[in-house]
Write a protein that holds these residues in place. Structure first.
Motif, PDB file in Angstrom:
ATOM      1  N   ASN A   1      -1.382  -0.334   7.571  1.00  0.00           N
ATOM      2  CA  ASN A   1      -0.943  -1.725   7.779  1.00  0.00           C
ATOM      3  C   ASN A   1      -0.120  -2.286   6.620  1.00  0.00           C
ATOM      4  OD1 ASN A   1      -3.016  -2.204   5.981  1.00  0.00           O
ATOM      5  ND2 ASN A   1      -4.346  -3.243   7.447  1.00  0.00           N
TER       6      ASN A   1
ATOM      7  N   LYS B   1       0.830  -1.206   0.000  1.00  0.00           N
ATOM      8  CA  LYS B   1       0.000   0.000   0.000  1.00  0.00           C
ATOM      9  C   LYS B   1       0.873   1.268   0.000  1.00  0.00           C
ATOM     10  CE  LYS B   1      -3.759  -2.219   2.625  1.00  0.00           C
ATOM     11  NZ  LYS B   1      -4.680  -2.007   3.781  1.00  0.00           N
TER      12      LYS B   1
ATOM     13  N   THR C   1      -5.555  -7.613  10.602  1.00  0.00           N
ATOM     14  CA  THR C   1      -5.847  -6.297  10.014  1.00  0.00           C
ATOM     15  C   THR C   1      -5.277  -5.138  10.830  1.00  0.00           C
ATOM     16  OG1 THR C   1      -7.904  -7.240   9.162  1.00  0.00           O
ATOM     17  CG2 THR C   1      -7.719  -4.843   9.153  1.00  0.00           C
TER      18      THR C   1
ATOM     19  N   LEU D   1     -10.648   4.507   3.261  1.00  0.00           N
ATOM     20  CA  LEU D   1      -9.983   3.382   2.619  1.00  0.00           C
ATOM     21  C   LEU D   1      -9.689   3.684   1.145  1.00  0.00           C
ATOM     22  CD1 LEU D   1      -9.176   0.507   3.257  1.00  0.00           C
ATOM     23  CD2 LEU D   1     -11.506  -0.209   2.766  1.00  0.00           C
TER      24      LEU D   1
ATOM     25  N   PHE E   1     -15.360   3.076   7.588  1.00  0.00           N
ATOM     26  CA  PHE E   1     -14.011   3.472   7.175  1.00  0.00           C
ATOM     27  C   PHE E   1     -13.826   3.469   5.658  1.00  0.00           C
ATOM     28  CE2 PHE E   1     -14.078  -1.048   8.324  1.00  0.00           C
ATOM     29  CZ  PHE E   1     -13.553  -1.644   7.183  1.00  0.00           C
TER      30      PHE E   1
ATOM     31  N   ARG F   1       2.604  -6.944   9.401  1.00  0.00           N
ATOM     32  CA  ARG F   1       1.824  -5.847   9.999  1.00  0.00           C
ATOM     33  C   ARG F   1       2.241  -5.575  11.444  1.00  0.00           C
ATOM     34  NH1 ARG F   1      -4.104  -7.343   7.428  1.00  0.00           N
ATOM     35  NH2 ARG F   1      -3.954  -6.051   5.554  1.00  0.00           N
TER      36      ARG F   1
ATOM     37  N   TYR G   1      -7.198   5.573  11.212  1.00  0.00           N
ATOM     38  CA  TYR G   1      -7.146   4.398  10.330  1.00  0.00           C
ATOM     39  C   TYR G   1      -5.839   3.641  10.533  1.00  0.00           C
ATOM     40  CZ  TYR G   1      -4.833   7.920   7.409  1.00  0.00           C
ATOM     41  OH  TYR G   1      -4.034   8.930   6.954  1.00  0.00           O
ATOM     42  N   TYR G   2      -5.848   2.403  10.018  1.00  0.00           N
ATOM     43  CA  TYR G   2      -4.653   1.568  10.119  1.00  0.00           C
ATOM     44  C   TYR G   2      -3.711   1.869   8.965  1.00  0.00           C
ATOM     45  CZ  TYR G   2      -7.910  -1.279  12.897  1.00  0.00           C
ATOM     46  OH  TYR G   2      -8.843  -1.724  13.787  1.00  0.00           O
TER      47      TYR G   2
ATOM     48  N   TYR H   1     -12.224  -2.633  -3.405  1.00  0.00           N
ATOM     49  CA  TYR H   1     -12.846  -2.649  -2.077  1.00  0.00           C
ATOM     50  C   TYR H   1     -14.372  -2.722  -2.137  1.00  0.00           C
ATOM     51  CZ  TYR H   1      -8.417  -1.758   0.385  1.00  0.00           C
ATOM     52  OH  TYR H   1      -7.156  -1.859   0.917  1.00  0.00           O
TER      53      TYR H   1
ATOM     54  N   HIS I   1      -1.826  -5.218   1.601  1.00  0.00           N
ATOM     55  CA  HIS I   1      -3.106  -5.898   1.410  1.00  0.00           C
ATOM     56  C   HIS I   1      -2.813  -7.326   1.003  1.00  0.00           C
ATOM     57  CE1 HIS I   1      -7.075  -6.980  -0.075  1.00  0.00           C
ATOM     58  NE2 HIS I   1      -6.426  -7.536  -1.090  1.00  0.00           N
ATOM     59  N   ALA I   2      -3.613  -8.261   1.493  1.00  0.00           N
ATOM     60  CA  ALA I   2      -3.563  -9.636   0.984  1.00  0.00           C
ATOM     61  C   ALA I   2      -4.985 -10.166   0.917  1.00  0.00           C
ATOM     62  CB  ALA I   2      -2.713 -10.515   1.896  1.00  0.00           C
TER      63      ALA I   2
ATOM     64  N   ARG J   1      -1.635 -14.697   4.181  1.00  0.00           N
ATOM     65  CA  ARG J   1      -2.285 -13.962   5.278  1.00  0.00           C
ATOM     66  C   ARG J   1      -1.548 -14.187   6.600  1.00  0.00           C
ATOM     67  NH1 ARG J   1      -6.611 -10.150   4.563  1.00  0.00           N
ATOM     68  NH2 ARG J   1      -7.237 -10.667   6.671  1.00  0.00           N
TER      69      ARG J   1
ATOM     70  N   LEU K   1     -16.488  -3.874   0.753  1.00  0.00           N
ATOM     71  CA  LEU K   1     -16.456  -3.112   2.010  1.00  0.00           C
ATOM     72  C   LEU K   1     -17.284  -1.831   1.931  1.00  0.00           C
ATOM     73  CD1 LEU K   1     -12.723  -3.646   2.990  1.00  0.00           C
ATOM     74  CD2 LEU K   1     -14.736  -4.694   4.014  1.00  0.00           C
TER      75      LEU K   1
HETATM   76  O1  CDP Z   1      -6.897  -5.981   4.909  1.00  0.00           O
HETATM   77  P1  CDP Z   1      -7.710  -6.987   5.682  1.00  0.00           P
HETATM   78  O2  CDP Z   1      -8.322  -8.047   4.799  1.00  0.00           O
HETATM   79  O3  CDP Z   1      -6.934  -7.556   6.823  1.00  0.00           O
HETATM   80  O4  CDP Z   1      -8.917  -6.178   6.365  1.00  0.00           O
HETATM   81  P2  CDP Z   1     -10.364  -5.800   5.792  1.00  0.00           P
HETATM   82  O5  CDP Z   1     -11.335  -6.041   6.896  1.00  0.00           O
HETATM   83  O6  CDP Z   1     -10.599  -6.455   4.485  1.00  0.00           O
HETATM   84  O7  CDP Z   1     -10.252  -4.225   5.612  1.00  0.00           O
HETATM   85  C1  CDP Z   1      -9.555  -3.683   4.520  1.00  0.00           C
HETATM   86  C2  CDP Z   1      -8.706  -2.545   5.000  1.00  0.00           C
HETATM   87  O8  CDP Z   1      -9.515  -1.535   5.579  1.00  0.00           O
HETATM   88  C3  CDP Z   1      -7.703  -2.873   6.100  1.00  0.00           C
HETATM   89  O9  CDP Z   1      -6.523  -3.494   5.626  1.00  0.00           O
HETATM   90  C4  CDP Z   1      -7.406  -1.481   6.632  1.00  0.00           C
HETATM   91  O10 CDP Z   1      -6.518  -0.795   5.771  1.00  0.00           O
HETATM   92  C5  CDP Z   1      -8.773  -0.815   6.550  1.00  0.00           C
HETATM   93  N1  CDP Z   1      -9.493  -0.836   7.826  1.00  0.00           N
HETATM   94  C6  CDP Z   1      -9.396   0.259   8.660  1.00  0.00           C
HETATM   95  O11 CDP Z   1      -8.675   1.215   8.366  1.00  0.00           O
HETATM   96  N2  CDP Z   1     -10.103   0.283   9.837  1.00  0.00           N
HETATM   97  C7  CDP Z   1     -10.860  -0.760  10.192  1.00  0.00           C
HETATM   98  N3  CDP Z   1     -11.531  -0.742  11.350  1.00  0.00           N
HETATM   99  C8  CDP Z   1     -10.954  -1.904   9.364  1.00  0.00           C
HETATM  100  C9  CDP Z   1     -10.250  -1.908   8.178  1.00  0.00           C
END
Ligand code: CDP
Ligand code: MG
Length: 152
Positions: free
Chosen positions: A126, A11, A100, A63, A59, A111, A123-124, A51, A129-130, A94, A54
């Motif tokens: 992190n 990212k 996450t 995102l 968020f 991470r 926000y994270y 995305y 992405h995977a 993963r 989501l």
């Molecule tokens: O990336 P991952 O599959 O672990 O998490 P996800 O639930 O698919 O969410 C996608 C991305 O949204 C995360 O990697 C974070 O960058 C962001 N996120 C966030 O900023 N705050 C959250 N509470 C949940 C997700």
């Protein structure tokens, strides 16, 4: 065990902080095979496609901006998109990447080692992405790569 393909994206936070090599090193050492890679400037269209599942999350707007590089380098928007292949690659990648939230990610994961929480923005950051499961991996590899861009 099934041979799977999965999408990994370094990212914008990872690119800006020059963590791509460290992430690749860990994935290689875990035994996964890199079969596709390219640097991409993420458009709003690609961000929304990637995305799509989501949409509606609180968020989500952040995102979209985050993956487009709005928070890291608008003059040099970049991510590194990669496809890894291997036995149980989806779960295995993963496991190398970690949970996450960098706070929850296990020691030894990407991470945990390199992620952080932007406490001001909430926000994270992190780093990678995977793909989360077989359905997502199949969907995401197709969104990011044409078949001829993968060495199979
Ligand atoms: O990336 P991952 O599959 O672990 O998490 P996800 O639930 O698919 O969410 C996608 C991305 O949204 C995360 O990697 C974070 O960058 C962001 N996120 C966030 O900023 N705050 C959250 N509470 C949940 C997700
Ligand atoms: Mg996910």
């Amino acid at each position: 065990m099934p041979i799977e393909k999965t999408l990994v994206v370094i990212k914008p936070d990872g690119m800006k902080r020059r963590l791509a090599g460290l992430a690749i090193d860990r994935l290689e050492n875990a035994g996964f095979e890199l079969i596709g890679a390219k640097v991409v400037s993420v458009t709003e269209k690609l961000a929304h496609e990637h995305y799509a599942l989501l949409k509606g999350q609180p968020f989500f707007p952040n995102l979209i901006k985050f993956i487009m590089g709005d928070y890291h380098d608008v003059s040099n928007r970049r991510v590194l998109a990669m496809v890894y292949r291997g036995e149980n690659a989806i779960k295995g990648v993963r496991a190398v990447v970690g949970a996450t939230s960098p706070e929850d990610a296990a020691p030894g994961t990407i991470r945990n080692a390199f992620g952080r929480i932007n406490s001001k923005a909430g926000y994270y950051e992190n780093v990678v992405h995977a793909s989360g499961n077989a359905m997502e991996a199949d969907r995401e590899v197709k969104i990011w790569f044409k078949p001829e861009e993968l060495v199979e």
